[in-house]
Motif scaffolding. Structure first.
Motif, PDB file in Angstrom:
ATOM      1  N   GLU A 347       0.356  -1.510  10.449  1.00  0.00           N
ATOM      2  CA  GLU A 347       0.095  -2.846   9.928  1.00  0.00           C
ATOM      3  C   GLU A 347      -1.036  -3.150   9.272  1.00  0.00           C
ATOM      4  O   GLU A 347      -1.125  -4.369   8.247  1.00  0.00           O
ATOM      5  CB  GLU A 347       0.528  -4.216  10.796  1.00  0.00           C
ATOM      6  N   GLU A 366       6.137   2.662   1.049  1.00  0.00           N
ATOM      7  CA  GLU A 366       6.811   1.618   2.502  1.00  0.00           C
ATOM      8  C   GLU A 366       8.156   1.796   3.092  1.00  0.00           C
ATOM      9  O   GLU A 366       8.582   1.720   3.775  1.00  0.00           O
ATOM     10  CB  GLU A 366       6.805   0.300   1.634  1.00  0.00           C
ATOM     11  N   GLN A 378       5.496  -3.726  12.527  1.00  0.00           N
ATOM     12  CA  GLN A 378       5.589  -3.823  10.626  1.00  0.00           C
ATOM     13  C   GLN A 378       5.234  -2.635   9.969  1.00  0.00           C
ATOM     14  O   GLN A 378       4.110  -2.088  10.449  1.00  0.00           O
ATOM     15  CB  GLN A 378       4.930  -4.671  11.043  1.00  0.00           C
ATOM     16  N   ASN A 380       2.344  -2.509   6.634  1.00  0.00           N
ATOM     17  CA  ASN A 380       2.074  -3.109   5.332  1.00  0.00           C
ATOM     18  C   ASN A 380       1.125  -2.225   4.730  1.00  0.00           C
ATOM     19  O   ASN A 380      -0.128  -2.015   5.604  1.00  0.00           O
ATOM     20  CB  ASN A 380       1.353  -4.128   6.538  1.00  0.00           C
TER      21      ASN A 380
END
Length: 427
Positions: A347, A366, A378, A380
């Motif tokens: 993340e 990503e 997740q 990020n």
């Protein structure tokens, strides 16, 4: 007496140097000396006077990220401290960046430079990932205790988990690929296809920085790059210096070079075609007006080289390197950490280093990471606002913090205990 702290981010490509507590470094210079074609003397880079670097020979003190020529580094630092920073090392402290896993023999050579040659009063060694994390943690938007710092610089790429400002060394992963290898690859492609630029390091660096980008769909973009004339959204022309009217190379029709930005992830060839027809009528007219490439003008066209060069970050095997690409390298680094840390690291991925400046790098990363990471985590990715200066700014923050004084090794400590024992403080 409050001493100056000189903060020195000693990269393989660029040295960033200045005083602790300031926002930006006072000097950013290439970490090398060079000899222009017209001269017999080796010259130090100057941030103010532009030099004609056509076919210049280059000597660097750092190879593959590590200091291999302390004598040359001494020369470059001496010029930096006296002419550019105008500091007296004997009355200053030094905060220096050093790559992870530096060999003890190189650490000793560095300590000798700092204390015996330059006579600094005290010294602290920091690792780039910690400083990048520290700088991001000081920003309002980023509040994580730990992050995964991806440092993609001139000599190599590291993926390093950082926990409360300390790098987790056993989980750090390295790819022996950075900006230097990408420039060399671009040199080979251009030399093979159009004009011999094997001696033009600085020039091809400029081409790479201005024209290369990361593809979001390589198979589709290779198809577009094959097209002729106006249908090819990637074709653009770089004009070489002629030494008379211009001593620097430049991009011909910069708006033409930006056409690829209209392409979205997931656009099919047909959609690309429509976009190019609708959005780019003016550029198209210019392209049609332009005659065939004129070799007397010393210019060359780039098409698929623009995205094939940064592609090596994701597939080093295509350069013959038996190493994992960036996404796999990140997964290996995170998987080496405690399971509780893993979701937090995914993340909080920070991108730093000059080679992360390629447009669309974080989008592609990503896209590559998502299938490799558990669905409930997740992903990020935070690209640093200025990835070349992020590490230096972290160093400047650390140097001006109240804890810094207790962290340093003084010259007296070094003389009493020697290099190896002093180094234990920096672990």
């Amino acid at each position: 007496m409050h001493q100056n702290v000189v903060v020195l981010d000693n990269g393989g490509g660029l040295i960033k140097a200045g005083l602790g507590g300031e926002r930006d470094p006072s000097a950013i210079i290439p970490n090398c000396v060079y000899r222009p074609l017209s001269s017999k003397k080796w010259v130090h880079p100057s941030p103010t006077e532009p030099m004609d670097l056509t076919s210049a020979a280059v000597r660097r003190p750092i190879d593959r990220g590590y200091l291999i020529n302390p004598d040359l580094q001494r020369e470059i630092w001496a010029n930096l401290f006296s002419s550019l920073l105008r500091v007296n090392p004997a009355q200053s402290s030094l905060l220096l960046t050093e790559p992870l896993f530096t060999l003890p023999s190189i650490q000793r050579a560095t300590d000798e430079l700092v204390f015996e040659d330059f006579n600094f009063s005290s010294f602290y060694v920091a690792h780039s990932p910690s400083l990048a994390h520290l700088y991001e943690a000081s920003q309002r938007t980023f509040k994580a205790q730990c992050s995964l710092v991806v440092d993609c610089g001139f000599s190599f790429t590291h993926a390093v988990p950082v926990f409360q400002n300390f790098p987790i060394n056993y989980a750090a992963k390295r790819i022996d690929l950075g900006g230097k290898a990408l420039t060399n690859y671009l040199k080979e492609l251009v030399s093979y296809r159009s004009v011999n630029v094997m001696d033009e390091t600085f020039l091809i660096d400029d081409v790479k920085e201005k024209l290369c980008f990361v593809s979001l769909d390589v198979a589709r973009d290779l198809q577009i790059a094959k097209k002729q004339g106006k249908d090819n959204a990637f074709r653009c022309t770089y004009v070489l210096p002629d030494g008379v009217t211009h001593t620097k190379g430049f991009v011909k029709n910069p708006e033409e070079a930006q056409r690829y930005l209209a392409l979205g992830d997931g656009d099919t060839l047909e959609e690309v075609q429509e976009k190019m027809d609708v959005d780019q009528m003016e550029v198209t007219n210019k392209l049609e007006d332009r005659k065939k490439i004129d070799l007397t003008k010393n210019e060359f066209d780039l098409t698929n080289e623009r995205f094939l060069v940064p592609e090596m970050i994701f597939h080093p095997a295509d350069l013959g390197m038996n190493q994992a690409g960036l996404a796999e390298c990140i997964v290996r680094a995170v998987s080496s950490c405690h399971p509780h840390l893993q979701p937090v690291l995914y993340e909080n991925i920070i991108l730093t280093g000059g080679s992360t400046l390629f447009p669309r790098l974080s989008d592609r990363l990503e896209k590559e990471l998502r299938p490799l990471v558990p669905d409930d985590y997740q992903v990020n990715i935070t690209p640093q606002q200025d990835p070349i200066l992020g590490v230096w700014r972290g160093g400047s923050l650390l140097a001006s913090s109240p804890d810094f004084e207790a962290m340093r090794v003084t010259k007296a400590d070094y003389e009493e205990l020697g290099s190896a024992r002093c180094r234990r403080r920096f672990c």
